[in-house]
Design a protein around this motif. Sequence first.
Motif, mmCIF file in Angstrom:
data_model
loop_
_atom_site.group_PDB
_atom_site.id
_atom_site.type_symbol
_atom_site.label_atom_id
_atom_site.label_comp_id
_atom_site.label_asym_id
_atom_site.label_seq_id
_atom_site.Cartn_x
_atom_site.Cartn_y
_atom_site.Cartn_z
ATOM 1 N N ARG B 40 0.838 -1.201 0.000
ATOM 2 C CA ARG B 40 0.000 0.000 0.000
ATOM 3 C C ARG B 40 0.869 1.246 0.000
ATOM 4 O O ARG B 40 1.883 1.315 0.703
ATOM 5 N N PRO B 41 0.462 2.238 -0.754
ATOM 6 C CA PRO B 41 1.265 3.459 -0.856
ATOM 7 C C PRO B 41 1.664 4.032 0.497
ATOM 8 O O PRO B 41 2.830 4.399 0.683
ATOM 9 N N GLU B 45 5.500 4.559 1.688
ATOM 10 C CA GLU B 45 5.986 5.869 2.118
ATOM 11 C C GLU B 45 6.721 5.758 3.448
ATOM 12 O O GLU B 45 7.778 6.357 3.639
ATOM 13 N N LYS B 53 5.400 11.529 -1.105
ATOM 14 C CA LYS B 53 4.161 11.019 -1.676
ATOM 15 C C LYS B 53 4.022 11.323 -3.167
ATOM 16 O O LYS B 53 3.649 10.455 -3.956
ATOM 17 N N ARG B 54 4.331 12.543 -3.499
ATOM 18 C CA ARG B 54 4.153 12.953 -4.886
ATOM 19 C C ARG B 54 5.022 12.141 -5.833
ATOM 20 O O ARG B 54 4.585 11.683 -6.890
ATOM 21 N N LEU B 56 6.457 9.250 -5.154
ATOM 22 C CA LEU B 56 6.003 7.866 -5.097
ATOM 23 C C LEU B 56 4.870 7.631 -6.081
ATOM 24 O O LEU B 56 4.883 6.674 -6.859
ATOM 25 N N SER B 57 3.925 8.522 -6.043
ATOM 26 C CA SER B 57 2.759 8.382 -6.898
ATOM 27 C C SER B 57 3.142 8.335 -8.371
ATOM 28 O O SER B 57 2.625 7.533 -9.145
ATOM 29 N N ARG B 58 4.086 9.179 -8.740
ATOM 30 C CA ARG B 58 4.498 9.187 -10.138
ATOM 31 C C ARG B 58 5.243 7.920 -10.531
ATOM 32 O O ARG B 58 5.025 7.367 -11.602
ATOM 33 N N LEU B 60 5.046 5.001 -9.197
ATOM 34 C CA LEU B 60 4.109 3.878 -9.260
ATOM 35 C C LEU B 60 3.295 3.933 -10.545
ATOM 36 O O LEU B 60 3.059 2.911 -11.186
ATOM 37 N N LYS B 61 2.900 5.111 -10.911
ATOM 38 C CA LYS B 61 2.093 5.242 -12.119
ATOM 39 C C LYS B 61 2.866 4.801 -13.356
ATOM 40 O O LYS B 61 2.317 4.148 -14.240
ATOM 41 N N LYS B 71 -2.452 -2.735 -10.132
ATOM 42 C CA LYS B 71 -3.057 -1.953 -9.065
ATOM 43 C C LYS B 71 -4.439 -2.493 -8.777
ATOM 44 O O LYS B 71 -5.244 -2.648 -9.692
ATOM 45 N N TYR B 83 -0.750 -2.645 -4.604
ATOM 46 C CA TYR B 83 -0.003 -2.949 -5.811
ATOM 47 C C TYR B 83 0.609 -4.329 -5.696
ATOM 48 O O TYR B 83 0.945 -4.781 -4.608
#
Lengths: 128, 128
Positions: B40-41, B45, B53-54, B56-58, B60-61, B71, B83
């Motif tokens: 989990r994100p 983190e 976070k930002r 990480l989000s990118r 992962l995407k 996902k 994920y």
Amino acid sequence: MRYERKIPIPIECGLHLTKEVLGGKWKMSLINAIHAGIKRPARIEQAFPTLTKRVLSRQLKELEAHGIISKEIFPQLPPKVEYSLTPLGASLLPIIDMMDNWGNENRSFLEKVIEETRLMVEIGNHAH
Amino acid sequence: MRYERKIPIPIECGLHLTKEVLGGKWKMSLINAIHAGIKRPARIEQAFPTLTKRVLSRQLKELEAHGIISKEIFPQLPPKVEYSLTPLGASLLPIIDMMDNWGNENRSFLEKVIEETRLMVEIGNHAH
DNA sequence: ACCTATAGGGACAATTTTATCCCTATATCC
DNA sequence: GGATATAGGGATAAAATTGTCCCTATAGGT
């Protein structure tokens, strides 16, 4: 190259150490080329048409400073230089081979998704 | 992220394809973490204090878009997402393991030369 | 009513990495 | 004399990647 790096490399992890050594745009290709016998800068330049002299010079210098390649200078004019892999550099070959193989084995899929990802993300950010 | 990339990736070579997938600063670490069950994100983190976070989000995407992770969205509030590695992603584990091992095996030497290289090169270039 | 946890992204700044342009030096060949 | 091949680097521009700040939305706890 850097100037007093502001953001430290997270070296707690072996991965990041290896990445620091292999991460440059051309470094893995250079290691391969030198291992394949392309040892002189001018030859390497010919082998990679889009790699310019200046960048080549820097990547080689870093690889040398990192102990991956060694440099032999022949006392001649015009200058002659040959690079070769150190034992440490040679120990990277299995990794590089695996990466090359993985990329080639999945080439068609990867080319597709890389292209799609580019399109997807183009929207999300902007140059400035 | 990119905005209409100006300089194309040299994809003739499998190495560069793999590099495009694994090259992001945290991608290999993320693949490892997800494989280790940190899915989990919010957990990821916590596992990497310097990863925000930002970013990480990118990452992962992009990994998802490249077919390396998948996902699962649970229809809950607050949101829950997990994920996991796709088979393609799992096929990268041997490479990542080798890189991690190589870095750890040569840690003391690498820490030294990476530091020295930084000092060496600081002189040669400047921020602007 | 307010705070927390949760996942994600917009807008933009800062940093890092690559690329471009041009210059040095010298023996040899035409 | 002038062109060529050779290895390397200074100065600076451009590009690509990361980092920072802040906002959305909502169920549940206090």
